[in-house]
Write a protein that holds these residues in place. Structure first.
Motif, PDB file in Angstrom:
ATOM      1  N   TYR A   1      35.096  12.272 -90.173  1.00 52.28           N
ATOM      2  CA  TYR A   1      35.775  11.267 -91.006  1.00 52.28           C
ATOM      3  C   TYR A   1      34.909  10.915 -92.211  1.00 52.28           C
ATOM      4  CZ  TYR A   1      38.060   6.792 -92.149  1.00 52.28           C
ATOM      5  OH  TYR A   1      38.698   5.752 -92.789  1.00 52.28           O
ATOM      6  N   HIS A   2      33.629  10.697 -91.969  1.00 53.38           N
ATOM      7  CA  HIS A   2      32.690  10.385 -93.047  1.00 53.38           C
ATOM      8  C   HIS A   2      32.615  11.512 -94.058  1.00 53.38           C
ATOM      9  CE1 HIS A   2      28.628  10.638 -94.846  1.00 53.38           C
ATOM     10  NE2 HIS A   2      28.662   9.314 -94.890  1.00 53.38           N
ATOM     11  N   ASP A   3      32.561  12.745 -93.581  1.00 55.53           N
ATOM     12  CA  ASP A   3      32.297  13.900 -94.449  1.00 55.53           C
ATOM     13  C   ASP A   3      33.529  14.427 -95.177  1.00 55.53           C
ATOM     14  OD1 ASP A   3      29.696  13.746 -93.593  1.00 55.53           O
ATOM     15  OD2 ASP A   3      29.654  15.712 -92.632  1.00 55.53           O
ATOM     16  N   THR A   4      34.718  14.098 -94.707  1.00 54.96           N
ATOM     17  CA  THR A   4      35.911  14.715 -95.294  1.00 54.96           C
ATOM     18  C   THR A   4      36.944  13.729 -95.820  1.00 54.96           C
ATOM     19  OG1 THR A   4      37.111  14.811 -93.169  1.00 54.96           O
ATOM     20  CG2 THR A   4      35.674  16.682 -93.709  1.00 54.96           C
ATOM     21  N   GLU A   5      36.827  12.444 -95.460  1.00 61.21           N
ATOM     22  CA  GLU A   5      37.937  11.539 -95.770  1.00 61.21           C
ATOM     23  C   GLU A   5      37.520  10.197 -96.345  1.00 61.21           C
ATOM     24  OE1 GLU A   5      41.711   9.493 -93.389  1.00 61.21           O
ATOM     25  OE2 GLU A   5      40.617  11.155 -92.481  1.00 61.21           O
ATOM     26  N   TRP A   6      36.583   9.513 -95.690  1.00 65.17           N
ATOM     27  CA  TRP A   6      36.284   8.123 -96.050  1.00 65.17           C
ATOM     28  C   TRP A   6      35.801   8.028 -97.491  1.00 65.17           C
ATOM     29  CZ3 TRP A   6      31.922   4.773 -96.916  1.00 65.17           C
ATOM     30  CH2 TRP A   6      32.195   3.409 -96.706  1.00 65.17           C
ATOM     31  N   GLY A   7      36.497   7.211 -98.268  1.00 66.56           N
ATOM     32  CA  GLY A   7      36.112   6.987 -99.650  1.00 66.56           C
ATOM     33  C   GLY A   7      36.829   7.845-100.668  1.00 66.56           C
ATOM     34  N   LEU A   8      37.511   8.907-100.237  1.00 62.42           N
ATOM     35  CA  LEU A   8      38.270   9.707-101.200  1.00 62.42           C
ATOM     36  C   LEU A   8      39.439   8.885-101.736  1.00 62.42           C
ATOM     37  CD1 LEU A   8      38.422  13.261 -99.582  1.00 62.42           C
ATOM     38  CD2 LEU A   8      37.260  12.635-101.710  1.00 62.42           C
ATOM     39  N   PRO A   9      39.708   8.929-103.030  1.00 61.00           N
ATOM     40  CA  PRO A   9      40.801   8.124-103.595  1.00 61.00           C
ATOM     41  C   PRO A   9      42.152   8.481-102.985  1.00 61.00           C
ATOM     42  CG  PRO A   9      39.375   8.976-105.325  1.00 61.00           C
ATOM     43  CD  PRO A   9      38.977   9.677-104.060  1.00 61.00           C
ATOM     44  N   VAL A  10      42.872   7.469-102.552  1.00 60.23           N
ATOM     45  CA  VAL A  10      44.205   7.631-101.976  1.00 60.23           C
ATOM     46  C   VAL A  10      45.203   6.913-102.875  1.00 60.23           C
ATOM     47  CG1 VAL A  10      45.695   7.170 -99.993  1.00 60.23           C
ATOM     48  CG2 VAL A  10      43.279   7.755 -99.631  1.00 60.23           C
ATOM     49  N   THR A  11      46.227   7.629-103.302  1.00 58.58           N
ATOM     50  CA  THR A  11      47.251   7.019-104.159  1.00 58.58           C
ATOM     51  C   THR A  11      48.658   7.210-103.595  1.00 58.58           C
ATOM     52  OG1 THR A  11      47.356   9.039-105.502  1.00 58.58           O
ATOM     53  CG2 THR A  11      45.859   7.295-106.255  1.00 58.58           C
ATOM     54  N   ASP A  12      48.767   7.887-102.473  1.00 58.49           N
ATOM     55  CA  ASP A  12      50.070   8.082-101.842  1.00 58.49           C
ATOM     56  C   ASP A  12      50.453   6.811-101.079  1.00 58.49           C
ATOM     57  OD1 ASP A  12      52.229  10.090-100.749  1.00 58.49           O
ATOM     58  OD2 ASP A  12      51.423   9.052 -98.984  1.00 58.49           O
ATOM     59  N   ASP A  13      51.643   6.297-101.323  1.00 55.35           N
ATOM     60  CA  ASP A  13      52.040   5.018-100.738  1.00 55.35           C
ATOM     61  C   ASP A  13      52.074   5.047 -99.214  1.00 55.35           C
ATOM     62  OD1 ASP A  13      52.214   3.897-103.222  1.00 55.35           O
ATOM     63  OD2 ASP A  13      54.388   3.591-103.200  1.00 55.35           O
ATOM     64  N   ALA A  14      52.599   6.123 -98.629  1.00 51.60           N
ATOM     65  CA  ALA A  14      52.674   6.200 -97.169  1.00 51.60           C
ATOM     66  C   ALA A  14      51.279   6.184 -96.558  1.00 51.60           C
ATOM     67  CB  ALA A  14      53.440   7.450 -96.735  1.00 51.60           C
ATOM     68  N   ARG A  15      50.340   6.891 -97.189  1.00 50.76           N
ATOM     69  CA  ARG A  15      48.969   6.931 -96.655  1.00 50.76           C
ATOM     70  C   ARG A  15      48.275   5.570 -96.826  1.00 50.76           C
ATOM     71  NH1 ARG A  15      51.055  10.546 -95.025  1.00 50.76           N
ATOM     72  NH2 ARG A  15      50.997   9.053 -93.302  1.00 50.76           N
ATOM     73  N   LEU A  16      48.544   4.890 -97.924  1.00 53.15           N
ATOM     74  CA  LEU A  16      47.965   3.559 -98.103  1.00 53.15           C
ATOM     75  C   LEU A  16      48.538   2.578 -97.081  1.00 53.15           C
ATOM     76  CD1 LEU A  16      47.915   3.389-101.997  1.00 53.15           C
ATOM     77  CD2 LEU A  16      45.907   3.312-100.500  1.00 53.15           C
ATOM     78  N   TYR A  17      49.829   2.668 -96.845  1.00 56.10           N
ATOM     79  CA  TYR A  17      50.450   1.829 -95.817  1.00 56.10           C
ATOM     80  C   TYR A  17      49.836   2.135 -94.456  1.00 56.10           C
ATOM     81  CZ  TYR A  17      53.985   0.542 -92.335  1.00 56.10           C
ATOM     82  OH  TYR A  17      54.620   0.053 -91.216  1.00 56.10           O
TER      83      TYR A  17
ATOM     84  N   CYS B   1      23.315   9.226 -99.830  1.00 52.69           N
ATOM     85  CA  CYS B   1      24.247   9.941 -98.957  1.00 52.69           C
ATOM     86  C   CYS B   1      24.831  11.123 -99.715  1.00 52.69           C
ATOM     87  CB  CYS B   1      25.361   9.008 -98.499  1.00 52.69           C
ATOM     88  SG  CYS B   1      26.695   9.831 -97.578  1.00 52.69           S
ATOM     89  N   HIS B   2      24.943  12.255 -99.048  1.00 57.30           N
ATOM     90  CA  HIS B   2      25.436  13.461 -99.726  1.00 57.30           C
ATOM     91  C   HIS B   2      26.873  13.323-100.188  1.00 57.30           C
ATOM     92  CE1 HIS B   2      28.058  15.329 -96.496  1.00 57.30           C
ATOM     93  NE2 HIS B   2      27.447  14.392 -95.805  1.00 57.30           N
ATOM     94  N   ARG B   3      27.612  12.371 -99.643  1.00 62.19           N
ATOM     95  CA  ARG B   3      29.011  12.207-100.031  1.00 62.19           C
ATOM     96  C   ARG B   3      29.194  11.302-101.252  1.00 62.19           C
ATOM     97  NH1 ARG B   3      33.125  15.259 -99.166  1.00 62.19           N
ATOM     98  NH2 ARG B   3      34.592  13.536 -98.915  1.00 62.19           N
ATOM     99  N   ARG B   4      28.210  10.481-101.564  1.00 61.20           N
ATOM    100  CA  ARG B   4      28.394   9.524-102.661  1.00 61.20           C
ATOM    101  C   ARG B   4      28.754  10.205-103.981  1.00 61.20           C
ATOM    102  NH1 ARG B   4      28.265   4.430-103.834  1.00 61.20           N
ATOM    103  NH2 ARG B   4      27.887   3.877-106.006  1.00 61.20           N
ATOM    104  N   PRO B   5      28.024  11.237-104.426  1.00 63.28           N
ATOM    105  CA  PRO B   5      28.399  11.871-105.703  1.00 63.28           C
ATOM    106  C   PRO B   5      29.753  12.574-105.636  1.00 63.28           C
ATOM    107  CG  PRO B   5      26.603  13.077-104.646  1.00 63.28           C
ATOM    108  CD  PRO B   5      26.761  11.792-103.898  1.00 63.28           C
ATOM    109  N   VAL B   6      30.115  13.073-104.468  1.00 59.44           N
ATOM    110  CA  VAL B   6      31.435  13.709-104.314  1.00 59.44           C
ATOM    111  C   VAL B   6      32.541  12.687-104.565  1.00 59.44           C
ATOM    112  CG1 VAL B   6      32.984  14.892-102.702  1.00 59.44           C
ATOM    113  CG2 VAL B   6      30.532  15.401-102.671  1.00 59.44           C
ATOM    114  N   ILE B   7      32.369  11.515-103.981  1.00 61.73           N
ATOM    115  CA  ILE B   7      33.365  10.451-104.148  1.00 61.73           C
ATOM    116  C   ILE B   7      33.397   9.960-105.587  1.00 61.73           C
ATOM    117  CG2 ILE B   7      34.082   8.157-103.410  1.00 61.73           C
ATOM    118  CD1 ILE B   7      34.397  10.424-101.306  1.00 61.73           C
ATOM    119  N   GLU B   8      32.237   9.852-106.222  1.00 62.25           N
ATOM    120  CA  GLU B   8      32.197   9.424-107.617  1.00 62.25           C
ATOM    121  C   GLU B   8      32.971  10.405-108.501  1.00 62.25           C
ATOM    122  OE1 GLU B   8      30.606   6.527-109.352  1.00 62.25           O
ATOM    123  OE2 GLU B   8      31.344   6.099-107.330  1.00 62.25           O
TER     124      GLU B   8
END
Length: 225
Positions: A33-49, A198-205
């Protein structure tokens, strides 16, 4: 022999030398979850819900519990299709109370159904859940200069998450306190709370910057350069 550099507080060094946020270690589920999902921008309404509902179910429990039941939640709530869940009635509540694959908390189940109806009203009023949620993105100057363990510990809630909570409650949403709203903002990339190093921080940025460009292009009607 050269000693390895001290690992900053809040980070863990993996066997391969990669640094990652402390909470993403110890369980394969958390690490994925940390490496593939958490923090990635989500703009789909169903996923935000979905994310808002699951954050509400998590209240008082560990996120690992929710993560391991997530597919069961998706099956139980029609993939978090907002219109479908908005149509649930008393019989659905009883069905869900008998579903051992999810968290059988009547208040949270009823809130999930209520929030689908509130989400439809939010979409009607604001165009999309995405536009509404992302309008609470903090400006950079209001964020800590460095996102480290101490900074995260001080941000269980923020002025923006409190404002989002208040706005959602006004629109009829339930189980959307400031802490839940901030967890939603972290999970959906409205903020980047991967710790510095964290190795994911620049990816998320990079992903957040791309999303900002896409949002700008959509508003302007022309490609950004």
């Amino acid at each position: 022999m050269t000693q390895p550099a001290e690992v900053p507080s809040g980070l863990r060094r993996r066997i391969d030398g990669t640094l990652a946020c402390w909470w993403g270690e110890g369980h394969d589920d958390y690490e994925a979850y940390h490496d593939t999902e958490w923090g990635l921008p989500v703009t789909d309404d169903a996923r935000l819900y979905e994310k808002m509902c699951l954050e509400g179910f998590q209240s008082g429990l560990s996120w690992l519990t929710i993560l391991r039941k997530r597919e069961n939640f998706r099956a139980a709530f029609c993939g978090f299709d907002i219109e479908a869940v908005a149509g649930f009635g008393d019989a659905d509540v009883e069905r869900l109370m008998g579903d051992a694959g999810i968290v059988r908390h009547r208040g949270k189940i009823e809130a999930t159904i209520n929030n689908a109806r509130a989400a439809l009203e939010t979409i009607e009023a604001h165009g999309s859940l995405s536009a509404f949620f992302w309008s609470f993105e903090p400006v950079p100057d209001d964020r800590p200069a460095v996102i480290d363990h101490a900074a995260l510990a001080s941000m269980a809630t923020t002025p923006e998450s409190s404002a989002l909570s208040k706005a959602l409650r006004k629109l009829g949403w339930r189980f959307v306190g400031p802490t839940t709203c901030y967890a939603l903002m972290q999970a959906s990339g409205i903020v980047n709370d991967h710790i510095e190093g964290c190795h994911r921080r620049p990816v998320i940025e990079t992903a957040r910057a791309a999303q900002a460009r896409e949002t700008h292009r959509g508003r302007s009607g022309s490609p950004s350069v």
